[in-house]
Design an enzyme around this catalytic site. Structure first.
Site, mmCIF file in Angstrom:
data_model
loop_
_atom_site.group_PDB
_atom_site.id
_atom_site.type_symbol
_atom_site.label_atom_id
_atom_site.label_comp_id
_atom_site.label_asym_id
_atom_site.label_seq_id
_atom_site.Cartn_x
_atom_site.Cartn_y
_atom_site.Cartn_z
ATOM 1 N N LYS A 28 0.825 -1.256 -0.174
ATOM 2 C CA LYS A 28 0.042 -0.004 0.182
ATOM 3 C C LYS A 28 0.756 1.357 0.005
ATOM 4 C CE LYS A 28 -3.771 2.093 3.131
ATOM 5 N NZ LYS A 28 -4.549 1.823 4.319
ATOM 6 N N SER A 71 -9.081 1.854 3.577
ATOM 7 C CA SER A 71 -8.219 2.777 2.692
ATOM 8 C C SER A 71 -7.338 1.968 1.584
ATOM 9 C CB SER A 71 -7.400 3.732 3.537
ATOM 10 O OG SER A 71 -6.695 3.077 4.402
ATOM 11 N N SER A 80 -9.275 -0.551 7.510
ATOM 12 C CA SER A 80 -8.910 -0.388 6.163
ATOM 13 C C SER A 80 -8.025 -1.727 5.648
ATOM 14 C CB SER A 80 -7.830 0.666 6.391
ATOM 15 O OG SER A 80 -8.456 1.917 6.201
#
Lengths: 423, 423
Positions: B72, B142, B166
């Site tokens: 990420k 996210s 997330s």
């Protein structure tokens, strides 16, 4: 060593000294004294002078406009190497400033250089930094350079960190003012992590007024301070470790309490809730347990480039289990609201900062006996300098408040500092 | 969209696919599918192939040797830009890898590229990433790109973070397995901080076996897992927010409980201690209260280069006071040992992962209703995929354990995954 009086900060704050003059004065002092003191690990002399000149021609940005400052070499800086006093990071150049460095620079403060730290602000190798009041004594750690540089008057303000006692202890040993704010109120982004549940960014300054200016620039003085100097309610907290205090510290604490009482403030003996006496042990478990986790990547990458203390931390030589760590975290967390409730009746509690005068330089940097519990409890702590021990070295006391009362503790510290100074 | 079966990880793990072949297969899939999916923000194709070739000629370093993975784009990487999907950091190139990235690479995993994130892994701007099972639906957030890339089979493993939901939410919406370990067991160094008391690094993988391999490579499987597959004790925890579960989630939870019982495992209804029903609110206060602090330096530096949500967070639009934040932290801390005590009688609790199938793409990325409390409590959570809802989209359930029982929860998740798969 015969060091200058540390008053550059007050002169900049009052406007009697421009930023460029202030930076120039710091650089001259550093050039003269630091070869022996060894408080700085790197400088940005020309860049700092340029910035200062520009700031002198700007409208003031706030309470730290033009103020020279240094940062402990565990704060990342985009334009100076950041080595954490760790061979693995020799020459390491981060891509941006740590959050706190960035905030101070945005507020108009001028970064002068980086100060010596114990390796990774932890249990690693110890730098050669001297105590400005005696070259054979330790300046304290891990913020050794920040304490020494400010105590010697080479720079008025220096960033520090505290996981055990790494801000308050060097401030006390070096005769400077020191502030460890409430945990979590300022971001630690860009500071090398040691034990995240404890790691707190702080600062060491030539006096309490500059501690306050720094807090204001960082947005920590959102509530009004104490009033005109009368009517403080102070708890005299000898802590569960009072029998480890040396004569110098005992005398300083009693004298501080006496000065406050003579000035009309209420001072009453207080004690912590049941379990307080185990806080230092629990802090130890959290610090080393989380330290073991924090240092894994560095350790797996290059164990030979870490000091022995860091290697042992990464290898979990103390044998701290996940269950030990969890239990210590929970015990400490349960005491936090209890301490806050007791502290709510006081402006601050008065406690020792260190066991006594700075010990000789050697394998350690002095003890964090009177810092560990407060760090674990996330309480704001302000070291107030001004006393001298039987060996002629600085001794001081700290004021400690409930979480988020940083402004109130600073206001009380300012009052106490004036009383000590007039004594 | 018609995505490949996500089985590259199993092939690498079994030795039937070399690292270079695996990286090549991932790159081909990315080239073919990612222009539509938009899960990756940057790639290091040639460098990854070179590393993979070298690893194919090395003795195995451990359970992730040669495994392609993505990170990420809130994990710092020394050889790829790290932009946090934030205009202020466009082209930003950190000087070193985040701790978790470093540990995976040292273990022989091959970094392929960075995946899309909601701005600063927080309440900021939302990337264009699609759900691999329906281009009009959100992949969750996210960790949008990590969920989508793994769910689509473009990469077998991707690092994620969780402050609210997330990691578990995008895993659930994208039909992948997901792991949020116990808070504090892995360093978050080099991950952009949002709310440090909650921020947890995690990972999303093609199946539970690869979640386990990753945990093992990171040293999280220090205790033995559960046994041969019988005799699990599972608590069925509908949570205080059960009435917000859609039919798809209700059916998945009941079916998972039924499958476990049919296989001879004990499943009993459980509930949390008094106060549990307020955990989501307290998590909200901590997340936004700490977020306001974390984003101060970025905000003061360049507010115009932050998304509106981040600006509002930095401006404390919710009006969270320091006292609110402290109270929420204390309430949550007091419940942690109580949950641990209740969970001690179980291998894990079975709970919803998400309210239902992925909602349409829009101003949000779905709700963290069933993640917030567990994140706040620091509990290990494993999302087990395998169910499909009435719209044909993935739905799954999670298993949650006491702090530090990550290995045990993963072992139970492996058993449940096999039952769902055989169903």
């Amino acid at each position: 060593m015969d060091f200058p009086l540390p008053s550059i900060g007050a002169a900049v704050a009052s406007g009697s000294l421009g930023s460029e003059q202030a930076v120039q004065a710091c650089l001259e002092r550093i050039e003269r004294y630091d070869p022996e003191l060894r408080s700085f690990v790197c400088l940005r002399a020309e860049a700092a002078l340029q910035e200062a000149r520009a700031l002198d021609n700007e409208p003031p940005r706030g309470p730290l406009h033009g103020m020279p400052f240094a940062a402990k070499d565990v704060f990342d800086t985009a334009d100076l190497p950041t080595e954490y006093f760790c061979r693995l990071y020799r020459g390491f150049q981060p891509a941006r400033d740590a959050s706190l460095v960035s905030l101070l620079r945005l507020a108009g403060a001028v970064l002068l250089g980086k100060t010596a730290t114990v390796e990774l602000a932890s249990v690693g190798d110890i730098p050669e930094t001297r105590n400005p009041h005696h070259p054979g004594r330790t300046p304290g750690g891990s913020s050794a350079g920040s304490g020494a540089a400010v105590g010697a008057g080479l720079v008025p303000l220096a960033l520090a960190t505290q996981t055990g006692g790494s801000t308050i202890r060097p401030a006390a040993f070096c005769g400077a003012a020191g502030m460890k704010p409430t945990w979590g109120r300022l971001s630690t982004e860009g500071v090398k992590p040691y034990a995240p549940s404890l790691d707190t960014v702080g600062w060491i300054a030539e006096d309490v007024a500059l501690l306050q200016r720094t807090a204001a620039a960082l947005g920590l003085l959102d509530a009004p301070g104490a009033g005109a100097g009368t009517g403080l309610r102070i708890g005299l907290y000898r802590t569960p470790w009072w029998d480890e205090a040396e004569a110098a510290t005992r005398a300083a604490l009693e004298r501080a309490a006496g000065l406050l009482q003579e000035a009309g403030h209420a001072v009453t003996e207080v004690s912590g809730p049941p379990g307080s006496e185990r806080l230092n042990q629990w802090q130890d478990v959290v610090m080393h347990g989380e330290g073991c986790i924090s240092f894994q990547a560095d350790y797996r990458r290059a164990p030979d480039l870490l000091g022995q203390g860091i290697r042992e931390e990464a290898e979990n030589l103390r044998g701290i289990s996940a269950a030990d760590l969890r239990a210590a975290l929970d015990h400490i967390a349960a005491l936090r609201p209890q301490f806050d409730a007791l502290l709510a009746d006081y402006d601050a509690w008065l406690a020792p900062s260190v066991p006594g005068e700075a010990p000789e330089r050697g394998p350690g940097t002095g003890l964090a006996t009177y810092n560990r519990a407060f760090t674990a409890l996330h309480l704001p702590c302000v070291h107030v300098p001004g006393f001298t021990g039987p060996q002629g070295l600085p001794v001081g006391v700290q004021l400690v408040g409930a979480r988020n009362t940083d402004h109130r503790v600073l206001a009380a510290a300012s009052i106490l500092e004036a009383l000590i100074s007039a004594d």
